[in-house]
Design an enzyme around this catalytic site. Structure first.
Site, short mmCIF file in Angstrom:
data_model
loop_
_atom_site.label_atom_id
_atom_site.label_comp_id
_atom_site.label_asym_id
_atom_site.label_seq_id
_atom_site.Cartn_x
_atom_site.Cartn_y
_atom_site.Cartn_z
CE LYS A 170 -3.94 -0.61 2.22
NZ LYS A 170 -4.28 -0.75 3.77
NE ARG A 200 -5.27 3.42 3.86
CZ ARG A 200 -5.33 3.67 2.40
NH1 ARG A 200 -4.68 4.46 1.87
NH2 ARG A 200 -5.93 2.83 1.65
N GLY A 221 -8.65 -7.14 4.35
CA GLY A 221 -9.36 -7.29 5.57
C GLY A 221 -8.50 -7.87 6.64
CG MET A 269 -2.81 -6.45 8.03
SD MET A 269 -2.12 -7.39 9.42
CE MET A 269 -0.94 -6.47 10.06
NE ARG A 288 -6.23 -4.22 -3.04
CZ ARG A 288 -6.87 -4.44 -2.04
NH1 ARG A 288 -6.13 -4.71 -0.89
NH2 ARG A 288 -8.16 -4.58 -2.00
CG HIS A 294 -14.22 -11.11 3.94
ND1 HIS A 294 -14.41 -12.44 4.17
CD2 HIS A 294 -12.69 -11.11 4.30
CE1 HIS A 294 -13.43 -13.16 4.74
NE2 HIS A 294 -12.37 -12.53 4.84
CB SER A 344 10.23 -43.72 -10.73
OG SER A 344 8.93 -43.07 -10.73
CB CYS A 376 5.67 -41.96 -10.16
SG CYS A 376 6.09 -43.20 -9.09
CE1 TYR A 436 8.75 -40.04 -14.90
CE2 TYR A 436 10.82 -40.53 -15.66
CZ TYR A 436 9.99 -40.97 -15.00
OH TYR A 436 9.98 -42.23 -14.55
P1 ADP Z 1 -7.51 -2.36 3.57
O1 ADP Z 1 -6.34 -2.76 3.37
O2 ADP Z 1 -8.42 -2.93 4.36
O3 ADP Z 1 -8.57 -2.08 2.26
P2 ADP Z 1 -7.31 0.61 3.76
O4 ADP Z 1 -6.27 0.82 4.65
O5 ADP Z 1 -7.26 0.63 2.37
O6 ADP Z 1 -7.68 -0.91 4.54
O7 ADP Z 1 -8.71 1.33 4.26
C1 ADP Z 1 -9.76 0.92 4.43
C2 ADP Z 1 -10.94 1.94 3.97
O8 ADP Z 1 -10.37 3.09 4.56
C3 ADP Z 1 -10.63 1.91 2.63
O9 ADP Z 1 -11.89 1.72 2.05
C4 ADP Z 1 -10.26 3.51 2.43
O10 ADP Z 1 -11.13 3.87 1.22
C5 ADP Z 1 -10.47 4.08 3.61
N1 ADP Z 1 -9.48 5.00 3.85
C6 ADP Z 1 -8.11 4.77 4.11
N2 ADP Z 1 -7.46 5.91 4.10
C7 ADP Z 1 -8.07 6.90 3.99
C8 ADP Z 1 -8.14 8.30 3.92
N3 ADP Z 1 -6.77 8.89 4.18
N4 ADP Z 1 -9.12 9.13 3.86
C9 ADP Z 1 -10.39 8.26 3.55
N5 ADP Z 1 -10.54 7.29 3.50
C10 ADP Z 1 -9.69 6.54 3.72
MG MG Z 2 -7.66 -0.79 0.92
#
Ligand code: ADP
Ligand code: MG
Ligand code: MG
Length: 909
Positions: free
Chosen positions: A27, A96, A105, A107, A348, A471, A795, A862, A882
């Site tokens: 990220k 984040r 989902g 972390m 990503r 999710h 084998s 095998c 092989y």
């Molecule tokens: P994940 O890895 O679970 O996607 P993120 O770090 O991307 O977690 O954040 C989760 C949510 O929070 C995302 O939907 C993102 O849009 C929102 N978010 C993260 N950073 C910001 C920010 N600086 N301003 C507004 N929303 C944010």
């Molecule tokens: Mg995200």
């Protein structure tokens, strides 16, 4: 510490870049890269993964971290024109996490950090919007309470305390949407949330923004070791010592009104791979509202039509295209629109189904020429081929099911394929049903990381809520499950373990069928049909031109064959199996088990006669009857293989496996053979062993009863001679199982060579054949140099070799191996993928030793491991010739063998 710890990004510059994923996490590195590309990214900074590692090593942060953070934070404040903790114009932050590989989902993120009773007044002043300000405030306290302070639901059945209060507030006000709550309602919630924190932790909510910041940073670092993160790492083979980075970023707001939104966008369709953007967004929402599946979002296409924010549509399309070109791969974007201005929050490489992975790599390489074929091959996971080879529903049956009113509902098509199974409502029940041998479909409102194991245990996943990026959709797709989400008509009742839809009630254990390609949910079972690839190459019910999936498959296979050095053979005991494998590209049979040939109704009696024989004459008489049957089998196999090598293993299993065990069965055998019941019973008892796996089997049988080896040799070579007379080339390889000492092999060699000579004398011509052995006992591997003097090929029987190297019986391993994997004593099940540090070392030794006495020794594998991509790569590295695997895994092995070469080239360059 001399290394840089904190990496700034924003306003068109960045300290980091995309290549720095190991240090900044995926990220953080991509936020930096987007900033460099001058895309609108809210300014912030990334604390490196090295800091996380140091934190775990020393139990504390590096001493100068705080200074570095404060300095960089000032830079961010300058860019954003607001001050963290300021009561007049406060800068709010999002905290984040971000590991090297995105862990959806897993972390936890904290938004709106920096709010307290004072700064919220500043926010109100700046925005003139008390409702919005208190909405941020209450969200912040709830997230902070959950993530940083660990305040969760008290049981699985209920929701968390903050959500409960929110729900209660909505009920009290008689509204259904969060957005309908007023500023005062939200302000009350703030107070209630704080009370929850005081009550649950004994300490008041931290008002000081600095305490909040460090509390959240600590929480992200700590979340690297939480249970769900560990489970995810284990499932995906991510090392524990990578650590996570922490991203601290200025907030932008999608919840300031109807000219605001938050959403996600895929630059191509992640389910089918089709080159068409698709995404979802929610107006007037923040953060995880989209991913959590609480409100059902709008499709990205609708954004165009939106009066207030429609102008962002084109901008987003351009950005998505730019990023896709830049990264030369499909991107998964997160964005927020604040008062009509677009902000990018994440990009990503998008997760995708196996089908989409192949389609996208193919399009990028063949149609768009953005990547090379080598890159394309490395973009896919050979196991994902399963999804191209996967069954779909029998169209007629499905039609009938729909016509007879069995279509229950339609949800979103999140993970393609067809699944029929029994309904369960909890992840735990999924595991229980699965352990009893059922195909399971897990039905939930929505799934969460806690459900991962249950999802693994299911063949299909059905949810009532959530969109294509919920999710269930993301994780289910990644696991390759058939997945239908957002089937909003379902009325789930967890406590009664049932759901109702269209007046029908489906209970736990009932069958339903999911079409993950269309989203249809059907009552009862529907037969499945093979994939298009199978239709083209096996059943020939489709022509190559009709199927794009086949063309993609075929292109990849062609590329793979250009590059791979390993030959790919198959394990097949019957002509039809061999035929399938040939269609999948097998270049020979690496293991033809002869025992299966005896289990046929018409043959088992003769086989038993042979086993029950009391004298050599009796045994030879029975073998004489078996010979023509075996010979016929081999004739058909040689014809099918038409010139390709066929390795045939001499009888291997313990003899008692062929004998009846129940009273009735013994009586039946006595009746048909006129051998007295008692005699059979006595022989069955005599042959029973306390440890058959290590008992009277393999070459030990052939040594006691050379006439068995002799008969099998004659059957093989007579068949070979017959087929040769038809003008077909034959390349038989006779393989002795379970050798531990070279003398076992030489004594069997004498029998084989003598029988061969007899046969050739009889036919008046010779066939070239190879004589070799399995390597599946450690002693054989250790003495491979000696053994190779007699064996022309090895084998690896990696199932037995794994059993004997580990001293684990495969049949009993199910009781404790999962525990071993769970406790991370082993990082994977050694029966699925070869244990390279142990069993693998023994294999390499055997190859090297063997070639000291026979430089041109041919070596293969095998065991079913031969179809496991990691094992294939390993076999390549130790210079085997092989691998051999089951027919449907042949394409997987072909691609894995090519990847092995490509990875080797990468390493050497
Ligand atoms: P994940 O890895 O679970 O996607 P993120 O770090 O991307 O977690 O954040 C989760 C949510 O929070 C995302 O939907 C993102 O849009 C929102 N978010 C993260 N950073 C910001 C920010 N600086 N301003 C507004 N929303 C944010
Ligand atoms: Mg995200
Ligand atoms: Mg074996």
């Amino acid at each position: 510490m001399t290394n840089k710890q904190v990496y700034f990004f924003g306003s068109g510059t960045a300290d980091g870049k995309a290549e720095m994923k190991n240090l900044l996490g995926g990220k953080g590195a991509n936020l930096a890269e987007m900033s460099r590309l001058n895309l609108p990214v809210p300014s912030g900074f990334t604390i490196s993964t090295e800091v996380c590692t140091l934190y775990y090593e020393n139990g504390k942060y590096p001493s100068d971290l705080e200074n570095n953070v404060n300095e960089t934070l000032h830079k961010v404040e300058d860019v954003m024109g607001a001050k963290f903790g300021d009561s007049d114009n406060p800068l709010l932050l999002s905290i984040r996490s971000g590991a090297r590989i995105s862990m959806p989902g897993m972390m936890d993120t904290v938004l709106n950090l920096g709010l307290n009773d004072e700064t919220v007044q500043g926010l109100i002043k700046q925005t003139n919007d008390p409702r919005f300000s208190y909405d941020c405030y209450r969200r912040f306290i709830a997230m902070y309470g959950d993530v940083a302070l660990g305040i969760k639901a008290e049981s699985d059945e209920e929701s968390g305390p903050f959500e409960q209060r929110l729900h209660a507030k909505k009920e009290a006000r008689g509204v259904t949407n969060d957005t309908e709550l007023t500023a005062d309602d939200l302000k009350e919630l703030v107070a209630e949330f704080k009370a929850v924190i005081k009550e649950r932790t004994g300490t008041p909510f931290p008002e000081d923004p600095n305490d909040q910041l460090w509390g959240a940073i600590g929480a992200v670092f700590n979340s690297w070791e939480n249970d769900r993160a560990r489970v995810y790492r284990k499932l995906n083979g991510i090392p524990d010592d990578w650590g996570t980075a922490v991203n601290v970023q200025s907030m932008v707001y999608g919840n300031m009104g109807d000219n605001c939104a938050t959403g996600v966008l895929f630059s191509r369709n992640a389910a089918t791979g089709e080159k068409r953007m698709y995404g979802e967004y929610l107006v007037n929402a923040q953060g995880e509202d989209v991913v959590a599946g609480i409100r059902t979002p709008e499709s990205f296409d609708n954004l165009k039509e939106n009066e207030l924010i429609g102008h962002c549509y084109n901008e987003l399309v351009e950005i998505a295209e730019k990023l896709e070109h830049h990264y030369t791969d499909m991107q998964d974007l997160e964005f927020t629109i604040q008062k009509g201005k677009l902000w990018m929050l994440q990009t990503r490489t998008g997760k995708r189904t196996g089908l989409a992975a192949f389609k996208i790599a193919y399009d990028l390489a063949v149609k768009e020429k953005l990547i090379t074929k080598e890159e394309a091959m490395l973009r896919v996971d050979p196991n994902q081929l399963n999804q191209l080879l996967r069954p779909v529903f029998d169209i007629k049956q499905k039609q009938q099911a729909i016509e007879s009113n069995r279509l229950l509902t339609k949800g979103l098509n999140a993970g393609p394929g067809a699944a029929t199974g029994r309904v369960v409502f909890t992840a735990a029940d999924a595991e229980i049903f699965k352990s009893k041998g059922n195909d399971v479909i897990l039905v939930r409102h929505e799934t969460s990381p806690e459900d991962i194991k249950g999802m693994e245990a299911s063949i299909g996943i059905l949810t009532a809520r959530g969109g294509l990026t919920s999710h269930a959709a993301l994780v289910g797709r990644q696991m390759g499950k058939v997945c239908v989400v957002g089937a909003g008509e379902l009325q789930l009742n967890y406590s009664l373990k049932q759901f109702t839809v269209k007046g029908k009630t489906i209970r736990e254990g009932d069958y339903i069928s999911l079409d993950g390609s269309t989203g249809e949910v059907i009552e009862g079972t529907v037969d499945t049909r093979p994939s298009e690839v199978v239709e083209v190459i096996i059943s020939k019910t489709m022509s190559p031109e009709e199927s794009e999936i086949f063309q993609i498959y075929d292109t990849f296979m062609g590329w793979a064959d250009e590059y791979r050095r390993l030959k790919i053979r198959t394990n097949a005991d019957q002509p039809d199996q061999a035929e399938n494998a040939l269609a999948f590209g097998a270049e020979g049979i690496g293991l033809c088990r002869t025992e299966h040939m005896f289990f046929e109704e018409s043959r088992i009696a003769t086989m038993r006669e042979m086993i029950l024989a009391e004298t050599q004459e009796e045994r030879e008489a029975a073998l004489e009857k078996l010979l023509p049957m075996q010979k016929q089998d081999f004739i058909e196999i040689f014809r099918t293989m038409n010139g390709l090598p066929v390795t045939i293993r001499m009888l291997d299993p313990p003899l008692h496996e062929f004998l009846p065990h129940t009273k009735e069965d013994i009586q039946h055998l006595a009746d048909v053979t006129s051998i007295p019941y008692e005699k059979i019973k006595a022989q069955v008892d005599a042959l029973s062993e306390s440890n058959p796996m290590l008992g009277y089997r393999g070459c030990r049988l052939g040594i006691s009863y050379p006439e068995i080896t002799e008969m099998q040799t004659r059957a093989i070579l007579e068949a070979a001679c017959e087929v040769k007379k038809e003008g077909i080339i034959v390349e038989p390889e006779i393989m002795i199982p379970l050798i531990s000492h070279v003398n076992e092999l030489t004594i069997q060699e004498e029998v084989v060579r003598a029988a061969a000579k007899d046969t050739f004398d009889k036919y008046g011509f010779e066939i070239e054949y190879a004589f070799g052995t399995m390597i599946e006992i450690p002693r054989a591997a250790l003495t491979a140099a000696e053994i190779a003097k007699s064996a022309e090929f090895f084998s690896f029987g990696t199932n037995d070799l794994t059993q004997t190297v580990f001293g684990i019986s495969r049949d009993d391993a199910g009781r404790f191996l999962p525990l071993y994997v769970n406790k991370r004593i082993l990082d994977h099940d050694p029966f699925e993928s070869v244990d390279q540090e142990g069993v693998g070392v023994m294999m390499k030794m055997a190859v090297d030793f063997g070639r000291t006495t026979r430089p041109n020794l041919k070596v293969g594998i095998c065991g079913e491991h031969g179809g496991d991509p990691a094992t294939v790569e390993f076999c390549h590295r130790i210079k085997q010739d092989y691998v051999s695997c089951s027919p449907f895994r042949v394409p997987i092995a072909r691609l894995a063998a090519a990847q092995a070469v490509l990875k080797e080239n990468q390493q050497n360059s």
